[in-house]
Write an enzyme that holds these catalytic residues in place. Structure first.
Site, PDB file in Angstrom:
ATOM      1  N   TYR A  19      -2.169   4.421  -6.200  1.00  0.00           N
ATOM      2  CA  TYR A  19      -3.339   5.168  -5.717  1.00  0.00           C
ATOM      3  C   TYR A  19      -3.769   6.270  -6.698  1.00  0.00           C
ATOM      4  O   TYR A  19      -4.377   7.261  -6.302  1.00  0.00           O
ATOM      5  CB  TYR A  19      -3.110   5.735  -4.310  1.00  0.00           C
ATOM      6  CG  TYR A  19      -3.136   4.661  -3.251  1.00  0.00           C
ATOM      7  CD1 TYR A  19      -2.031   3.821  -3.079  1.00  0.00           C
ATOM      8  CD2 TYR A  19      -4.251   4.448  -2.455  1.00  0.00           C
ATOM      9  CE1 TYR A  19      -2.053   2.803  -2.133  1.00  0.00           C
ATOM     10  CE2 TYR A  19      -4.272   3.437  -1.502  1.00  0.00           C
ATOM     11  CZ  TYR A  19      -3.172   2.622  -1.351  1.00  0.00           C
ATOM     12  OH  TYR A  19      -3.199   1.624  -0.424  1.00  0.00           O
ATOM     13  N   HIS A  39     -11.551  -2.244   7.095  1.00  0.00           N
ATOM     14  CA  HIS A  39     -11.582  -3.458   6.261  1.00  0.00           C
ATOM     15  C   HIS A  39     -11.816  -4.713   7.097  1.00  0.00           C
ATOM     16  O   HIS A  39     -11.394  -5.806   6.728  1.00  0.00           O
ATOM     17  CB  HIS A  39     -10.284  -3.601   5.449  1.00  0.00           C
ATOM     18  CG  HIS A  39     -10.005  -2.435   4.554  1.00  0.00           C
ATOM     19  ND1 HIS A  39     -10.952  -1.935   3.692  1.00  0.00           N
ATOM     20  CD2 HIS A  39      -8.905  -1.665   4.390  1.00  0.00           C
ATOM     21  CE1 HIS A  39     -10.433  -0.915   3.039  1.00  0.00           C
ATOM     22  NE2 HIS A  39      -9.207  -0.710   3.449  1.00  0.00           N
ATOM     23  N   ASP A  52      -1.661  -2.534  -4.019  1.00  0.00           N
ATOM     24  CA  ASP A  52      -1.947  -1.100  -3.933  1.00  0.00           C
ATOM     25  C   ASP A  52      -0.672  -0.301  -4.210  1.00  0.00           C
ATOM     26  O   ASP A  52       0.079   0.054  -3.306  1.00  0.00           O
ATOM     27  CB  ASP A  52      -2.571  -0.694  -2.595  1.00  0.00           C
ATOM     28  CG  ASP A  52      -4.053  -1.066  -2.523  1.00  0.00           C
ATOM     29  OD1 ASP A  52      -4.575  -1.618  -3.508  1.00  0.00           O
ATOM     30  OD2 ASP A  52      -4.682  -0.796  -1.479  1.00  0.00           O
ATOM     31  N   ASP A  86       0.827  -1.207   0.000  1.00  0.00           N
ATOM     32  CA  ASP A  86       0.000   0.000   0.000  1.00  0.00           C
ATOM     33  C   ASP A  86       0.862   1.257   0.000  1.00  0.00           C
ATOM     34  O   ASP A  86       0.629   2.184   0.771  1.00  0.00           O
ATOM     35  CB  ASP A  86      -0.941  -0.014   1.210  1.00  0.00           C
ATOM     36  CG  ASP A  86      -1.797  -1.273   1.239  1.00  0.00           C
ATOM     37  OD1 ASP A  86      -1.251  -2.353   1.497  1.00  0.00           O
ATOM     38  OD2 ASP A  86      -3.002  -1.180   0.977  1.00  0.00           O
ATOM     39  N   HIS A 143      -3.577  -3.826   2.510  1.00  0.00           N
ATOM     40  CA  HIS A 143      -4.950  -3.292   2.528  1.00  0.00           C
ATOM     41  C   HIS A 143      -5.246  -2.426   3.749  1.00  0.00           C
ATOM     42  O   HIS A 143      -5.720  -1.309   3.611  1.00  0.00           O
ATOM     43  CB  HIS A 143      -5.942  -4.455   2.420  1.00  0.00           C
ATOM     44  CG  HIS A 143      -7.308  -4.053   1.937  1.00  0.00           C
ATOM     45  ND1 HIS A 143      -7.510  -3.077   0.980  1.00  0.00           N
ATOM     46  CD2 HIS A 143      -8.549  -4.518   2.263  1.00  0.00           C
ATOM     47  CE1 HIS A 143      -8.814  -2.959   0.752  1.00  0.00           C
ATOM     48  NE2 HIS A 143      -9.465  -3.811   1.514  1.00  0.00           N
ATOM     49  N   VAL A 144      -4.999  -2.953   4.943  1.00  0.00           N
ATOM     50  CA  VAL A 144      -5.195  -2.169   6.164  1.00  0.00           C
ATOM     51  C   VAL A 144      -3.923  -1.350   6.368  1.00  0.00           C
ATOM     52  O   VAL A 144      -2.828  -1.907   6.420  1.00  0.00           O
ATOM     53  CB  VAL A 144      -5.440  -3.093   7.366  1.00  0.00           C
ATOM     54  CG1 VAL A 144      -5.610  -2.272   8.640  1.00  0.00           C
ATOM     55  CG2 VAL A 144      -6.651  -3.979   7.118  1.00  0.00           C
ATOM     56  N   HIS A 145      -4.071  -0.031   6.492  1.00  0.00           N
ATOM     57  CA  HIS A 145      -2.908   0.849   6.517  1.00  0.00           C
ATOM     58  C   HIS A 145      -2.322   0.937   7.923  1.00  0.00           C
ATOM     59  O   HIS A 145      -2.368   1.973   8.588  1.00  0.00           O
ATOM     60  CB  HIS A 145      -3.265   2.220   5.952  1.00  0.00           C
ATOM     61  CG  HIS A 145      -3.768   2.123   4.547  1.00  0.00           C
ATOM     62  ND1 HIS A 145      -4.536   3.080   3.950  1.00  0.00           N
ATOM     63  CD2 HIS A 145      -3.599   1.141   3.621  1.00  0.00           C
ATOM     64  CE1 HIS A 145      -4.817   2.697   2.715  1.00  0.00           C
ATOM     65  NE2 HIS A 145      -4.264   1.523   2.500  1.00  0.00           N
ATOM     66  N   HIS A 186      -3.733  -9.433  -1.037  1.00  0.00           N
ATOM     67  CA  HIS A 186      -3.921  -8.046  -0.614  1.00  0.00           C
ATOM     68  C   HIS A 186      -4.765  -7.918   0.654  1.00  0.00           C
ATOM     69  O   HIS A 186      -4.385  -7.229   1.590  1.00  0.00           O
ATOM     70  CB  HIS A 186      -4.514  -7.213  -1.742  1.00  0.00           C
ATOM     71  CG  HIS A 186      -4.570  -5.761  -1.412  1.00  0.00           C
ATOM     72  ND1 HIS A 186      -3.426  -5.015  -1.146  1.00  0.00           N
ATOM     73  CD2 HIS A 186      -5.609  -4.916  -1.236  1.00  0.00           C
ATOM     74  CE1 HIS A 186      -3.766  -3.781  -0.851  1.00  0.00           C
ATOM     75  NE2 HIS A 186      -5.086  -3.697  -0.885  1.00  0.00           N
TER      76      HIS A 186
HETATM   77 FE   LIG Z   1      -6.128  -1.821  -0.393  1.00  0.00          FE
END
Ligand SMILES: [Fe+2]
Ligand SMILES: *[C@@H]1O[C@H](CO)[C@@H](O)[C@H](O)[C@H]1NC(C)=O
Ligand SMILES: *[C@@H]1O[C@H](CO)[C@@H](O)[C@H](O)[C@H]1NC(C)=O
Ligand SMILES: *[C@@H]1O[C@H](CO)[C@@H](O)[C@H](O)[C@H]1NC(C)=O
Ligand SMILES: *[C@@H]1O[C@H](CO)[C@@H](O)[C@H](O)[C@H]1NC(C)=O
Ligand SMILES: *[C@@H]1O[C@H](CO)[C@@H](O)[C@H](O)[C@H]1NC(C)=O
Length: 469
Positions: A201, A330, A198, A169, A357-359, A320
């Protein structure tokens, strides 16, 4: 800040009390939630005129140069780059200290996205390389030439040490630049990046402004032109925008980033496998059909029995969307895929699963949740020494900012979680041991904020849990 500190201490106290009074030890009484409470600052993209986005000088100069593994064994490399003024040459010139100069021919492609037209995107695979050898390569033949180098991996084998970097990400914010810098300056020296999805963006911009795919390509070149990044598709690669007539998912991603999926018998670039040194890496797609009878399912079902742990002891899976995620962002998005594939991961003793996915950052215990059969009610994760460790490494630093809100109490399966940007390395020593370290961007380059010695699930299936009990 003082207020936040107090409330988090109160929350921690509540967790402890719950842990003591409740007999549901599996549900609560988890691992460590880091005491770092990040001030939620706005994460902003670097402006278009930033140094990292600079276009290389010279007529039709190749830009956005990137490489990835080009076959299953590591004897081939896919070299990709973009030229803007004209198609130019698809030739890569390459050599090592032990071989004369050779040429490889590739192909050029372009695509349109709404009112954006891409540059000329070149992909050239160079094959029959020698293992463990430094190669120089040149792109831009005929006009402005640019030279880079890479080192091929050692021959596949059970005790071959190798260090993977882990980034997810990433995006192109000031924080993304810090993450990349920390990865580059980490003394652990990653030799290839496992990228968990990711990328740019660009889809956060009006009309998914694909100029931001180009800037991302220029930003990351300083690493990915010199070492392969192994690609996983994330939701920001889908670029599905019917409102502007863009209905073919993954269009920019598949034009720009090629992967060697055919070499592993896959029929689509979203799921595939490679061997590299002592690792067998399976890349899965959270955003392609994965139900029973689907191409991805059939491929995975045939793929797992092929993994020969005497040849590649370390079985690593990339995807992901995480299956085990105790942040509220998420939350449970990975659940349907977990239900489909988790029994296979336990059966084939996957060592570790990396997701994004989870930042934020999170590492699980070795747990599984495969006993449930719709009527028996056995539906909580339990410790399982045949199960992988699940790591969320979606903390690359993109413009969407950190995920800071966690479910409370911390579930027992969650060994460590922290909302900070960073990256990790997975340092394979031999067939039994690998050292894993997570680095947060606020620390010095050598500091590991979370670490674990992995014991291989096939050759050394000893409990490697980091929890106290
Ligand atoms: Fe994502
Ligand atoms: C694409 O369209 C948007 C508005 O719809 C406009 O702002 C932008 O300049 C256009 N880009 C190109 C390359 O024409
Ligand atoms: C990005 O990081 C590099 C390396 O640390 C630095 O030279 C560059 O100035 C940074 N650029 C921006 C826009 O932060
Ligand atoms: C697995 O790999 C080992 C070591 O390379 C090899 O000796 C063995 O024949 C392989 N097994 C199979 C079933 O291919
Ligand atoms: C934060 O997490 C809690 C659950 O722990 C949830 O109830 C709440 O809605 C979340 N808040 C936000 C802003 O997401
Ligand atoms: C494997 O690596 C670990 C960690 O470096 C080391 O302790 C162990 O002795 C090694 N095993 C063998 C067989 O060399």
């Amino acid at each position: 800040m003082a207020k936040m500190g107090t409330s988090s201490r109160v929350a921690a106290a509540i967790v402890v009390v719950l842990g003591l009074v409740s007999s549901l030890a599996v549900v609560c009484n988890g691992g460590k939630t880091s005491s770092f409470v990040r001030k939620v600052e706005k994460t902003v993209d670097m402006p278009l005129d930033s140094d990292v986005f600079k276009v290389p000088p010279g007529y039709n100069a190749p830009q956005q140069v990137h490489i990835t593994q080009g076959d299953q064994l590591g004897k081939a490399v896919i070299v990709s780059w973009v030229t803007v003024e004209e198609p130019g040459s698809n030739t890569v010139l390459y050599w090592s200290a032990y071989s004369k100069k050779q040429k490889s021919e590739g192909k050029v492609t372009t695509y349109k996205f709404y009112n954006y037209t891409s540059g000329y995107i070149h992909h050239t695979t160079i094959r029959n390389l020698k293992f463990n050898t430094k190669y120089y390569y040149v792109v831009g033949i005929g006009h402005t030439e640019r030279q880079f180098w890479f080192i091929t991996p050692p021959e596949v084998g059970p005790d071959v040490p190798y260090t993977f970097g882990l980034i997810g990400d990433l995006g192109q914010s000031f924080d993304s630049n810090k993450t990349l810098t920390h990865y580059e300056l980490n003394p652990q020296k990653g030799q290839a990046v496992l990228f968990v999805g990711d990328l740019s963006y660009a889809d956060n911009y009006p009309n998914h402004d694909n100029v931001r795919w180009d800037t991302w390509g220029r930003f990351t070149e300083r690493s990915v032109a010199y070492q392969p990044w192994i690609w996983t598709a994330g939701n920001h690669e889908i670029d599905f925008a019917p409102e502007i007539g863009e209905t073919k998912p993954f269009k920019p991603y598949t034009h720009r980033y090629h992967v060697p999926y055919k070499a592993s018998g896959s029929t689509a670039p979203f799921w595939y496998s490679i061997k590299r040194a002592s690792a067998y890496i399976i890349v899965l797609s959270s955003y392609s059909a994965y139900g029973k009878y689907t191409p991805q399912y059939k491929w995975l079902e045939q793929e797992l029995p092929k993994v020969n742990r005497s040849e590649t002891p370390w079985l690593i899976v990339l995807m992901h969307s995480p299956w085990y995620n105790s942040y509220t962002t998420h939350y449970m998005e990975g659940e349907t895929m977990r239900v489909m594939y988790e029994p296979l991961f336990v059966k084939y003793k996957v060592d570790v699963v990396f997701a994004g996915h989870v930042h934020a950052y999170e590492r699980s215990e070795r747990i599984s949740n495969v006993a449930y059969n719709i009527v028996n009610g056995i539906c909580i994760p339990v410790k399982d020494q045949s199960a992988p460790v699940y790591i969320t490494i979606g903390d690359g630093g993109n413009l969407e900012g950190l995920a800071t809100n966690m479910t409370e109490p911390q579930p027992a399966y969650s060994a460590y979680r922290e909302a900070s940007f960073g990256h990790a390395t997975f340092d394979i020593k031999n067939r039994t041991h690998a050292y894993y370290g997570w680095h947060r961007n606020q620390d010095g380059y050598a500091v590991t904020a979370d670490s674990m010695w992995f014991f291989n699930r096939y050759h050394h299936p000893v409990d490697d849990s980091t929890s106290a009990q």
